[in-house]
Design a protein around this motif. Structure first.
Motif, mmCIF file in Angstrom:
data_model
loop_
_atom_site.group_PDB
_atom_site.id
_atom_site.type_symbol
_atom_site.label_atom_id
_atom_site.label_comp_id
_atom_site.label_asym_id
_atom_site.label_seq_id
_atom_site.Cartn_x
_atom_site.Cartn_y
_atom_site.Cartn_z
ATOM 1 N N ASP A 115 0.702 -1.230 0.029
ATOM 2 C CA ASP A 115 -0.204 -0.080 -0.116
ATOM 3 C C ASP A 115 0.847 1.298 0.043
ATOM 4 N N THR A 116 2.068 1.162 0.121
ATOM 5 C CA THR A 116 3.190 2.261 0.335
ATOM 6 C C THR A 116 4.101 2.396 -0.771
ATOM 7 N N PHE A 117 4.355 1.461 -1.753
ATOM 8 C CA PHE A 117 5.415 1.450 -2.578
ATOM 9 C C PHE A 117 5.219 2.706 -3.394
ATOM 10 N N LYS A 118 6.545 3.201 -3.897
ATOM 11 C CA LYS A 118 6.559 4.690 -4.655
ATOM 12 C C LYS A 118 6.114 4.500 -6.003
ATOM 13 N N CYS A 119 5.018 5.480 -6.258
ATOM 14 C CA CYS A 119 4.863 5.448 -7.914
ATOM 15 C C CYS A 119 4.658 7.205 -7.838
ATOM 16 N N ASN A 120 4.820 7.616 -9.161
ATOM 17 C CA ASN A 120 4.704 9.126 -9.356
ATOM 18 C C ASN A 120 3.342 9.667 -9.943
ATOM 19 N N LYS A 121 2.153 8.972 -9.555
ATOM 20 C CA LYS A 121 1.130 9.375 -10.052
ATOM 21 C C LYS A 121 0.715 10.820 -9.489
ATOM 22 N N LYS A 122 0.009 11.475 -10.446
ATOM 23 C CA LYS A 122 -0.301 13.050 -9.893
ATOM 24 C C LYS A 122 -1.758 13.102 -9.477
ATOM 25 N N THR A 123 -1.833 13.759 -8.506
ATOM 26 C CA THR A 123 -3.239 14.230 -8.032
ATOM 27 C C THR A 123 -4.249 14.797 -9.139
#
Length: 258
Positions: free
Chosen positions: A149-157
């Protein structure tokens, strides 16, 4: 140790690395798709590598992969990802799935996502009466089991809902990218800089450190140079390493012009 390629087995490189220094692993290992030939000595046919034995038994290949993922667990930072491009042969369609299953059974990793890499061209499967021509390969996104649930991804809001829940822009698990960076005389299974750059933009931030345990002719390093990301690579073939250094220096020189 950053921005270097080591001419050695990746297990040796990872053993010498400090714990938790890598932000992400991006790699494409040998697929173990060479076929046993018809010669009396059982030598492999259609060999693709000059140093690596790409004709292991299923059990040998799985055991080899498990050791590598245990190395990743040592060197990967908290909430880092392993982006693992893997495919299969027409003669052995099951091995890829066994490998993925055993990684999840025997290591600290699980598949968090699966990206489809669509290539623009491929060789037709003209000799099979029932198997389709494969235009796509897989990139498995592995994270640690406790970091699902916490791994990094560069999705933008994209928006913040009234409930406080964050909504993100759509990023599809389907990437179109070139097969490779062009043919060459020493490596018949090169990687795609276009693909690696798109993966970097999704999962890695500028200035981070990426590791490619099978860096081949340096494609991941080239993509990192272009995107201003640091890299470490391992490669057992000295010929591939020499070619990598030449390719990387060309791109590094180009970067200094701007």
């Amino acid at each position: 140790m950053k921005n270097r390629i080591f001419n050695e087995n990746c297990l040796v490189t990872m053993e010498r690395m400090e714990n938790g220094i890598i932000d992400a692993v991006i790699t494409s290992p040998p697929y173990n798709t060479s076929r046993k030939g018809s010669s009396l000595d059982g030598a492999c046919a259609n060999v693709r590598y000059d140093e690596f034995d790409d004709c292991k038994t299923d059990e040998e290949y799985i055991s080899w992969t498990i050791d590598i993922f245990k190395g990743y667990d040592k060197v990967l930072k908290e909430n880092g990802v392993v982006l693992y491009n893997l495919s299969y042969s027409s003669e052995n369609t099951h091995l890829m799935w066994l490998v993925v299953a055993e990684i999840m059974k025997q290591t600290n990793f699980l598949v968090a996502d699966n990206i489809i890499w669509k290539k623009p061209t491929t060789s037709p499967n003209s000799c099979s009466p029932n198997k389709l021509t494969r235009l796509c390969e897989y990139v498995f996104v592995f994270c640690r089991k406790n970091e699902f649930d916490t791994f990094k991804c560069n999705k933008k809001t994209s928006s913040l809902r009234k409930t406080g829940q964050v909504a993100y822009k759509n990023y599809f698990n389907f990437i179109e990218a070139k097969n490779n960076d062009g043919s060459n005389d020493i490596h018949k299974a090169t990687y795609s800089t276009e693909l690696v750059r798109k993966l970097l933009l999704l999962y890695v931030k500028e200035g981070s450190l990426v590791y490619d345990s099978f860096i081949g002719t340096g494609t991941t390093a080239v993509a990192c140079v272009i995107e201003n990301i640091n890299y470490i690579g391992s490669e057992i073939s000295s010929r591939y390493v020499d070619m990598s250094i030449k390719r990387i220096s060309t791109y590094e020189n180009q970067q200094t012009l701007f």
